[in-house]
Design a protein around this motif. Structure first.
Motif, PDB file in Angstrom:
ATOM      1  N   LEU A  80     -26.139 -14.577 -14.351  1.00 18.88           N
ATOM      2  CA  LEU A  80     -25.629 -15.915 -14.377  1.00 18.88           C
ATOM      3  C   LEU A  80     -25.084 -16.460 -15.630  1.00 18.88           C
ATOM      4  O   LEU A  80     -24.092 -17.268 -15.869  1.00 18.88           O
ATOM      5  CB  LEU A  80     -27.035 -16.806 -14.101  1.00 18.88           C
ATOM      6  CG  LEU A  80     -27.691 -16.487 -12.551  1.00 18.88           C
ATOM      7  CD1 LEU A  80     -28.863 -17.341 -12.620  1.00 18.88           C
ATOM      8  CD2 LEU A  80     -26.473 -17.232 -11.833  1.00 18.88           C
ATOM      9  N   ALA A  81     -25.692 -15.808 -16.912  1.00 20.05           N
ATOM     10  CA  ALA A  81     -24.940 -16.289 -18.279  1.00 20.05           C
ATOM     11  C   ALA A  81     -23.679 -15.881 -18.518  1.00 20.05           C
ATOM     12  O   ALA A  81     -23.055 -16.048 -19.465  1.00 20.05           O
ATOM     13  CB  ALA A  81     -26.136 -15.685 -19.345  1.00 20.05           C
ATOM     14  N   ARG A  82     -23.050 -15.090 -17.498  1.00 16.52           N
ATOM     15  CA  ARG A  82     -21.678 -14.818 -17.766  1.00 16.52           C
ATOM     16  C   ARG A  82     -20.614 -15.885 -17.700  1.00 16.52           C
ATOM     17  O   ARG A  82     -19.314 -15.572 -17.752  1.00 16.52           O
ATOM     18  CB  ARG A  82     -21.211 -13.721 -16.857  1.00 16.52           C
ATOM     19  CG  ARG A  82     -21.885 -12.282 -17.164  1.00 16.52           C
ATOM     20  CD  ARG A  82     -21.740 -11.381 -16.203  1.00 16.52           C
ATOM     21  NE  ARG A  82     -22.405 -10.132 -16.022  1.00 16.52           N
ATOM     22  CZ  ARG A  82     -22.651  -9.140 -15.314  1.00 16.52           C
ATOM     23  NH1 ARG A  82     -22.028  -9.237 -13.996  1.00 16.52           N
ATOM     24  NH2 ARG A  82     -23.494  -8.137 -15.218  1.00 16.52           N
ATOM     25  N   GLY A  83     -20.993 -17.125 -16.975  1.00 14.51           N
ATOM     26  CA  GLY A  83     -20.048 -18.170 -16.978  1.00 14.51           C
ATOM     27  C   GLY A  83     -21.088 -19.410 -17.131  1.00 14.51           C
ATOM     28  O   GLY A  83     -22.263 -19.457 -17.292  1.00 14.51           O
ATOM     29  N   PRO A  84     -20.271 -20.447 -16.779  1.00 17.03           N
ATOM     30  CA  PRO A  84     -21.279 -21.821 -16.743  1.00 17.03           C
ATOM     31  C   PRO A  84     -22.266 -21.839 -15.383  1.00 17.03           C
ATOM     32  O   PRO A  84     -21.541 -21.293 -14.562  1.00 17.03           O
ATOM     33  CB  PRO A  84     -19.767 -22.789 -16.724  1.00 17.03           C
ATOM     34  CG  PRO A  84     -18.772 -22.029 -15.969  1.00 17.03           C
ATOM     35  CD  PRO A  84     -18.953 -20.624 -16.566  1.00 17.03           C
ATOM     36  N   VAL A  85     -23.116 -22.523 -15.647  1.00 15.17           N
ATOM     37  CA  VAL A  85     -24.056 -22.593 -14.639  1.00 15.17           C
ATOM     38  C   VAL A  85     -24.887 -24.059 -14.567  1.00 15.17           C
ATOM     39  O   VAL A  85     -24.886 -24.787 -15.425  1.00 15.17           O
ATOM     40  CB  VAL A  85     -25.538 -21.683 -15.072  1.00 15.17           C
ATOM     41  CG1 VAL A  85     -26.434 -21.733 -13.912  1.00 15.17           C
ATOM     42  CG2 VAL A  85     -24.705 -20.262 -15.425  1.00 15.17           C
ATOM     43  N   ALA A  86     -25.011 -24.380 -13.254  1.00 12.70           N
ATOM     44  CA  ALA A  86     -25.526 -25.680 -12.910  1.00 12.70           C
ATOM     45  C   ALA A  86     -27.077 -25.198 -12.391  1.00 12.70           C
ATOM     46  O   ALA A  86     -27.122 -24.634 -11.374  1.00 12.70           O
ATOM     47  CB  ALA A  86     -24.778 -26.451 -11.992  1.00 12.70           C
ATOM     48  N   VAL A  87     -28.176 -26.055 -12.912  1.00 10.79           N
ATOM     49  CA  VAL A  87     -29.546 -25.488 -12.353  1.00 10.79           C
ATOM     50  C   VAL A  87     -29.985 -26.997 -11.761  1.00 10.79           C
ATOM     51  O   VAL A  87     -29.953 -28.077 -12.640  1.00 10.79           O
ATOM     52  CB  VAL A  87     -30.402 -24.959 -13.353  1.00 10.79           C
ATOM     53  CG1 VAL A  87     -31.612 -24.797 -12.787  1.00 10.79           C
ATOM     54  CG2 VAL A  87     -29.876 -23.862 -14.080  1.00 10.79           C
ATOM     55  N   GLU A  88     -30.144 -27.340 -10.660  1.00 15.15           N
ATOM     56  CA  GLU A  88     -30.736 -28.301 -10.095  1.00 15.15           C
ATOM     57  C   GLU A  88     -32.106 -28.568  -9.813  1.00 15.15           C
ATOM     58  O   GLU A  88     -33.101 -27.563  -9.609  1.00 15.15           O
ATOM     59  CB  GLU A  88     -29.901 -28.554  -8.579  1.00 15.15           C
ATOM     60  CG  GLU A  88     -28.475 -28.755  -8.764  1.00 15.15           C
ATOM     61  CD  GLU A  88     -28.043 -29.212  -7.207  1.00 15.15           C
ATOM     62  OE1 GLU A  88     -27.830 -30.699  -7.382  1.00 15.15           O
ATOM     63  OE2 GLU A  88     -27.871 -28.642  -6.335  1.00 15.15           O
ATOM     64  N   ASP A  89     -32.376 -29.835  -9.991  1.00 13.56           N
ATOM     65  CA  ASP A  89     -34.177 -29.986  -9.685  1.00 13.56           C
ATOM     66  C   ASP A  89     -35.091 -29.341 -10.613  1.00 13.56           C
ATOM     67  O   ASP A  89     -36.064 -28.632 -10.189  1.00 13.56           O
ATOM     68  CB  ASP A  89     -34.369 -29.775  -8.133  1.00 13.56           C
ATOM     69  CG  ASP A  89     -33.532 -30.587  -7.372  1.00 13.56           C
ATOM     70  OD1 ASP A  89     -33.146 -31.669  -7.306  1.00 13.56           O
ATOM     71  OD2 ASP A  89     -33.200 -29.922  -6.158  1.00 13.56           O
ATOM     72  N   GLY A 104     -21.218 -19.222 -25.126  1.00  9.93           N
ATOM     73  CA  GLY A 104     -19.858 -20.024 -25.070  1.00  9.93           C
ATOM     74  C   GLY A 104     -19.635 -20.996 -23.885  1.00  9.93           C
ATOM     75  O   GLY A 104     -18.522 -21.453 -23.509  1.00  9.93           O
ATOM     76  N   HIS A 105     -20.696 -20.573 -22.934  1.00 13.93           N
ATOM     77  CA  HIS A 105     -20.293 -21.584 -21.529  1.00 13.93           C
ATOM     78  C   HIS A 105     -20.977 -22.778 -21.657  1.00 13.93           C
ATOM     79  O   HIS A 105     -21.736 -23.105 -22.545  1.00 13.93           O
ATOM     80  CB  HIS A 105     -20.877 -20.441 -20.565  1.00 13.93           C
ATOM     81  CG  HIS A 105     -20.065 -19.140 -20.492  1.00 13.93           C
ATOM     82  ND1 HIS A 105     -18.765 -19.256 -20.375  1.00 13.93           N
ATOM     83  CD2 HIS A 105     -20.802 -17.781 -20.595  1.00 13.93           C
ATOM     84  CE1 HIS A 105     -18.289 -17.829 -20.299  1.00 13.93           C
ATOM     85  NE2 HIS A 105     -19.626 -16.933 -20.544  1.00 13.93           N
ATOM     86  N   GLN A 106     -21.249 -23.535 -20.407  1.00 20.96           N
ATOM     87  CA  GLN A 106     -21.633 -24.920 -20.449  1.00 20.96           C
ATOM     88  C   GLN A 106     -23.028 -24.873 -19.465  1.00 20.96           C
ATOM     89  O   GLN A 106     -22.667 -23.889 -18.559  1.00 20.96           O
ATOM     90  CB  GLN A 106     -20.547 -25.759 -20.052  1.00 20.96           C
ATOM     91  CG  GLN A 106     -19.724 -26.246 -21.009  1.00 20.96           C
ATOM     92  CD  GLN A 106     -18.633 -27.192 -20.401  1.00 20.96           C
ATOM     93  OE1 GLN A 106     -18.023 -26.974 -19.628  1.00 20.96           O
ATOM     94  NE2 GLN A 106     -18.497 -28.325 -21.278  1.00 20.96           N
TER      95      GLN A 106
END
Length: 225
Positions: free
Chosen positions: A83-92, A117-119
């Motif tokens: 997952l850490a290879r790019g930007p990630v959104a974690v909900e709830d 260096g991702h968001q």
């Protein structure tokens, strides 16, 4: 008199940027998603009541940034490096307030995503100070993120939300239905979702057009409960 045909099909949410109505209650959150804006520390928290538009904004951002989206309770330590290879959104995220392994996984994901260096975007209903995460290091990092709160809707936004919810179900109500509902319903996105779902089912069950009379019937039944 012709009847409105209704089919019991699952609602298909419209989650594109152009489908999101910008109002004072969510303008800050929308502005923070601008491609030219860099989040301080690389992370953003979106908070707000159910149905406020958090998931919609997450999908808008993910579509434009290539981010992966997952629910906090589905996060596992073994998935963090990928997952850490790019930007990630974690909900709830507040859902894992008592889930130690999930919190540890999110803590490591937070650190790895930012190191690469991702968001990172996180969402939850209450403000981040109220997420009460048992892992103190994670809670402090959450509270250090840029925060945008989505507020309950005003009449204009509630009207557009109702129209969108009807459109998601491929329903076109009579013109006087939405103003009637807005003037009498609870001021929340959750109430809008429940009302649209119930009106859809009533129209289908009674093979009636979705008009003011049907809306009056629904709201009158609620008052009698």
């Amino acid at each position: 008199m012709s009847k409105q045909l209704s089919f019991d099909l699952p609602a298909k949410p419209a989650l594109e940027r152009e489908d999101f109505f910008v109002a004072p209650s969510n303008a800050m959150a929308v502005a923070l998603l601008d491609r030219n804006f860099t989040w301080p520390s690389g992370k953003l928290v979106l908070s707000g009541p159910k149905g406020a538009g958090k998931t919609h904004l997450v999908h808008v951002w993910a579509a434009e940034s290539g981010a992966r989206i997952l629910r906090a309770r589905d996060l596992h330590e073994r998935d963090v490096p990928m997952l850490a290879r790019g930007p990630v959104a974690v909900e709830d995220v507040p859902d894992i307030a008592e889930d130690g392994p999930a919190q540890n996984a999110l803590f490591h994901l937070h650190n790895m995503v930012l190191t690469e260096g991702h968001q990172l975007m996180l969402t939850g209903r209450p403000a981040p100070a109220q997420w009460d995460l048992g892992l103190a290091d994670l809670q402090s990092r959450v509270q250090a993120a840029t925060h945008a709160a989505l507020a309950p809707p005003d009449d204009a936004l509630l009207s557009v939300v109702l129209a969108k919810l009807f459109a998601d179900r491929q329903i076109t109500p009579k013109a006087d239905v939405i103003p009637y509902l807005v003037s009498r319903m609870d001021r929340s996105f959750a109430a809008a979702q429940a009302i649209v779902e119930r009106l859809d089912k009533m129209a289908m069950a009674e093979q009636r057009m979705l008009n003011r009379a049907l809306a009056i019937k629904l709201m009158s039944a609620d008052r009698e409960m």
